[in-house]
Design a protein around this motif. Structure first.
Motif, PDB file in Angstrom:
ATOM      1  N   LEU A  69       0.824  -1.211   0.000  1.00  0.00           N
ATOM      2  CA  LEU A  69       0.000   0.000   0.000  1.00  0.00           C
ATOM      3  C   LEU A  69       0.854   1.255   0.000  1.00  0.00           C
ATOM      4  O   LEU A  69       0.559   2.221  -0.711  1.00  0.00           O
ATOM      5  N   SER A 106      -8.019   8.088  -1.054  1.00  0.00           N
ATOM      6  CA  SER A 106      -8.467   6.692  -0.917  1.00  0.00           C
ATOM      7  C   SER A 106      -7.366   5.809  -0.345  1.00  0.00           C
ATOM      8  O   SER A 106      -7.618   4.961   0.518  1.00  0.00           O
ATOM      9  N   THR A 110      -7.416   3.821   3.146  1.00  0.00           N
ATOM     10  CA  THR A 110      -7.113   2.388   3.211  1.00  0.00           C
ATOM     11  C   THR A 110      -6.054   2.116   4.266  1.00  0.00           C
ATOM     12  O   THR A 110      -6.121   1.115   4.996  1.00  0.00           O
ATOM     13  N   TYR A 113      -7.586   2.058   7.771  1.00  0.00           N
ATOM     14  CA  TYR A 113      -8.307   0.809   8.016  1.00  0.00           C
ATOM     15  C   TYR A 113      -7.337  -0.359   8.234  1.00  0.00           C
ATOM     16  O   TYR A 113      -7.555  -1.206   9.101  1.00  0.00           O
ATOM     17  N   CYS A 148     -10.496  -3.699   3.626  1.00  0.00           N
ATOM     18  CA  CYS A 148      -9.785  -2.427   3.813  1.00  0.00           C
ATOM     19  C   CYS A 148      -9.648  -1.678   2.489  1.00  0.00           C
ATOM     20  O   CYS A 148      -9.901  -0.469   2.413  1.00  0.00           O
ATOM     21  N   TRP A 149      -9.256  -2.396   1.448  1.00  0.00           N
ATOM     22  CA  TRP A 149      -9.076  -1.774   0.135  1.00  0.00           C
ATOM     23  C   TRP A 149     -10.408  -1.333  -0.464  1.00  0.00           C
ATOM     24  O   TRP A 149     -10.517  -0.231  -1.013  1.00  0.00           O
ATOM     25  N   GLY A 152     -11.784   1.552   1.615  1.00  0.00           N
ATOM     26  CA  GLY A 152     -10.881   2.682   1.445  1.00  0.00           C
ATOM     27  C   GLY A 152     -11.157   3.445   0.171  1.00  0.00           C
ATOM     28  O   GLY A 152     -11.136   4.684   0.150  1.00  0.00           O
TER      29      GLY A 152
END
Length: 305
Positions: A69, A106, A110, A113, A148-149, A152
């Motif tokens: 990420l 975004s 993410t 989260y 999460c993704w 997000g």
């Protein structure tokens, strides 16, 4: 009338950082070095988790996903910032600006989260060690990462569309190195208090609630660690969780300063420094923080490198 007004601005000018040619060359070299180091550091963690069978556990899989990420997070800002430093016009297209804003917000969401999931994983591992293997299975781990993704990238989708529908009739100069909410709202021809309020309420809720959850998890975790009779067990628990808590403090501290406290009256240069901290500095430091405090990760990175 609104349609004609919206079409008058086709691009924005990102002023970036002040200074003459020598300063711009220095900044380009600095940020380019930080970007390459961040890519190599986080990329090494991703490869280590992927190739070392000993790291195929929920904690390290989450860490590998976090590093993955961070690669995309810093890529959403720094390459365009480097191109902007070299550019004479310093322009970014209307669509490009809002795409950058969407991916930038975004990916940051993410990350909040994912840090919650990582805190939950450590809470289970230390507070409920006997039940941990049956609760935090690889299937649940991958499901939580997927959520999460998804959430997000859903969180700011509506706000981004609303922001892009505002009237921009000029000027088109953004005193920043990235397309962010405050400079974009200030360029809107017509006031849009509802759009701005919705964005800041959403941001405040996401940042504060996720931070409270993480801090709550670590308070319970700290209580459990203090009950551990073994000094070695305490050191291992503090070492593992200390690195995660350091990342949380760095990242959330900057987010709170930028999106929860009022920043519209702050000088543009201060806003740039805060944004640099959570968008560039933290992704750069994260590989160092996680690898230096973890023996298993250090051993796996030695094999990769």
């Amino acid at each position: 009338m609104n349609n004609s007004v919206k079409s008058t601005v086709t691009n924005f000018v990102l002023l970036g950082f002040p200074g003459g040619q020598e300063m711009q060359i220095f900044l380009f070299s600095l940020f380019f070095g930080v970007y390459i180091s961040t890519m190599m550091g986080n990329g090494s963690i991703v490869c280590a988790v992927r190739w070392d069978q000993r790291l195929h556990t929920p904690m390290y899989i989450l860490l590998g996903n976090f590093a993955f990420l961070e690669i995309w997070y810093i890529t959403s800002t720094v390459p365009s910032m480097l191109a902007n430093i070299l550019s004479e016009t310093k322009t970014i297209s209307f669509v490009g600006c809002f795409l950058q804003f969407y991916f930038f917000t975004s990916l940051a969401t993410t990350e909040t989260y994912l840090l919650c999931v990582m805190a939950y994983d450590r809470y289970l591992a230390i507070c409920h060690p006997l039940h941990y293997p049956t609760i935090m299975t690889l299937r649940l781990c991958y499901l939580l990462m997927f959520l999460c993704w998804v959430f997000g990238f859903l969180s700011y989708s509506v706000s981004t569309v609303q922001l892009s529908q505002l009237s921009f009739c000029g000027p088109n100069i953004i005193d920043h190195f990235v397309c962010d909410i405050d400079p974009l709202m200030s360029l809107s021809c017509a006031p849009a208090p509802i759009t701005e309020i919705v964005f800041y309420i959403l941001s405040s809720l996401i940042i504060i609630l996720t931070l409270l959850y993480i801090l709550g998890s670590y308070i319970l975790l700290l209580i459990a660690v203090l009950r551990v009779p073994s000094a070695a067990g305490k050191r291992k628990a503090f070492s593992t969780c200390g690195s995660h808590l350091t990342v949380v403090c760095l990242f959330f501290g900057a987010l709170l300063a930028m999106y929860v406290s009022p920043t519209s009256e702050n000088p543009a240069e201060l806003q740039k420094i805060i944004t640099l901290f959570y968008s560039v500095v933290t992704p750069f430091l994260n590989p160092l923080i996680y690898s230096l405090r973890n023996k298993e990760m250090k051993a796996a990175l030695k094999k990769v490198l």
